[in-house]
Design an enzyme around this catalytic site. Structure first.
Site, short mmCIF file in Angstrom:
data_model
loop_
_atom_site.label_atom_id
_atom_site.label_comp_id
_atom_site.label_asym_id
_atom_site.label_seq_id
_atom_site.Cartn_x
_atom_site.Cartn_y
_atom_site.Cartn_z
N ASN A 33 0.83 -1.22 0.00
CA ASN A 33 0.00 0.00 0.00
C ASN A 33 0.86 1.27 0.00
O ASN A 33 0.35 2.37 0.08
CB ASN A 33 -0.97 0.01 1.20
CG ASN A 33 -0.26 0.24 2.52
OD1 ASN A 33 0.96 0.24 2.58
ND2 ASN A 33 -1.03 0.44 3.58
N PHE A 35 2.69 2.65 2.22
CA PHE A 35 2.72 3.51 3.41
C PHE A 35 4.16 3.86 3.77
O PHE A 35 4.54 5.02 3.87
CB PHE A 35 1.97 2.83 4.57
CG PHE A 35 2.11 3.57 5.88
CD1 PHE A 35 1.98 4.96 5.93
CD2 PHE A 35 2.38 2.90 7.06
CE1 PHE A 35 2.11 5.65 7.14
CE2 PHE A 35 2.52 3.58 8.27
CZ PHE A 35 2.39 4.96 8.30
N TYR A 144 2.13 -2.66 17.93
CA TYR A 144 3.02 -3.49 17.12
C TYR A 144 3.33 -4.81 17.84
O TYR A 144 3.13 -5.88 17.27
CB TYR A 144 4.30 -2.70 16.87
CG TYR A 144 5.31 -3.37 15.95
CD1 TYR A 144 5.12 -3.40 14.58
CD2 TYR A 144 6.48 -3.92 16.47
CE1 TYR A 144 6.06 -3.99 13.74
CE2 TYR A 144 7.43 -4.50 15.64
CZ TYR A 144 7.22 -4.53 14.28
OH TYR A 144 8.16 -5.11 13.45
#
Ligand code: NAD
Ligand code: UDP
Length: 311
Positions: A33, A35, A144
């Protein structure tokens, strides 16, 4: 030859993995994507007819007929995974569910890029795979750390419940060329600052430790794991040579011949005090261990940044 999906394939590790898979003759679908990744990371591979690039976010389902899936999509630098923590959790949890659903449907072998962060701020040193970790579930790194822990749980539950051919690797701090200029992790931050003659900023007193693995060594371990039958892991992949962050700063100054100062600032929240992999399992099961020392890897990485940093 396999048909391979690499999610996060335009990122730092994903791009090296894509390059190696193509060199081995596989057909590679690189999904990202963008990012924290960039088309530039794989621009040199774009003329290869064996490579396809797909802009897609793994939080949304997708179905592609492949033999192997490397699920590497996820921002890895604390600066980036904390930028939108809810999205980080979605990527780790919903993204992994989507990839596992696909693996189940098309009967692909799937590898999850997990992390040493599953050990949190470890009480056992060095960390073996059977250590369950010491993770804060509500802190700034939790999106995370806990996200990756759930991803591991999903890998094992799909394996037990649906016989998915799952594989988990726990990657320890890895560095090398193609880390973004704004990546924010310590190796690239220090090299860029040193080359620009700016201060190297250490969070804390610099006594915290990390064990740094050069990306080529890591990719060897990743491929050895993917090719190994009947072994889910988790397996640690990292370089067991441990250094303080102060030692790293000093090495960077030495190899860049920089006059930059080292400046200590306030310690980051939940910053693990020490980290070093026990790699006995990788040695035994994969006959893998790293071969590139920090001194060698830093010099190679500095060479790359000398070309891309505007001084
Ligand atoms: P990176 O940030 O350079 O690469 C991550 C890639 O994933 C980027 O290209 C990004 O655009 C893409 N991505 C992020 N979210 C996505 C989404 N929802 N859908 C599709 N693509 C998405 O980081 P990296 O260092 O190359 O790390 C790759 C993987 O390895 C990550 O899963 C990371 O957690 C894991 N890992 C890395 C390290 C390390 O030291 N580099 C250590 C432990 C684990
Ligand atoms: N760090 C630092 N200066 C920086 C970036 C990081 O002192 O510019 C420290 C950070 O606080 C941590 C270690 O270096 O103790 C490794 O940080 P990084 O973000 O690379 O990865 P982590 O292992 O924390 O995920």
């Amino acid at each position: 030859m396999k048909r391979v999906l690499v999610t996060g394939g335009a990122g730092f590790i994903g791009s090296f993995l894509t390059e190696r898979l193509l060199a081995e003759g596989h057909e590679v679908i690189c999904l990202d994507n963008f990012f924290t990744g960039s088309k530039k990371n794989i621009a040199h591979l774009r003329s290869d007819p064996q490579l396809e690039l797909i802009r897609h976010d793994i939080v949304e389902p997708i179905l592609i007929e492949v033999d192997w899936i490397f699920n590497f999509a996820c921002p890895a630098s604390p600066v980036h995974y904390q930028y939108n923590p809810v999205k980080t959790v979605k990527t780790c949890v919903m993204g992994t569910i989507n990839m596992l659903g696909m693996a189940k449907r098309v009967k692909a072998r799937i590898m999850q890029a997990s992390t040493s962060e599953v050990y949190g701020d470890p009480e056992i040193h060095p960390q073996p795979e059977n250590y369950w970790g010491h993770v804060n579930p509500i802190g700034v790194r939790s999106c995370y750390d806990e996200g990756k822990r759930v991803a591991e749980t999903l890998m094992m539950d799909y394996h037990r419940q649906n016989q998915v051919d799952s594989k988990i690797i726990r990657i320890f701090n890895t560095y090398g060329p193609r880390m973004r200029l704004n990546d924010g992790r310590v190796v690239s931050n220090f090299i860029i600052a040193a080359l620009k003659g700016e201060p190297l900023v250490i969070y804390g007193e610099g006594e915290q430790t990390r064990s740094f693995c050069y990306v080529d060594d890591l990719v060897n371990g990743i491929l050895a794991m993917m090719k190994k039958d009947n072994f889910t892991g988790p397996v640690n992949l990292g370089n067991p040579d441990e250094f303080t962050i102060m030692e790293l700063a000093e090495k960077v100054l030495k190899y860049t011949k920089s006059q930059s100062q080292i400046v200590c600032k306030e310690k980051r929240d939940d910053d693990p005090v020490r980290r070093r992999p026990n790699i006995s399992l990788a040695k035994k099961e994969l006959q893998w261990s790293p071969t590139i020392s920090l001194d060698e890897g830093l010099q190679r990485t500095i060479e790359y940044f000398q070309k891309v940093v505007e001084i």
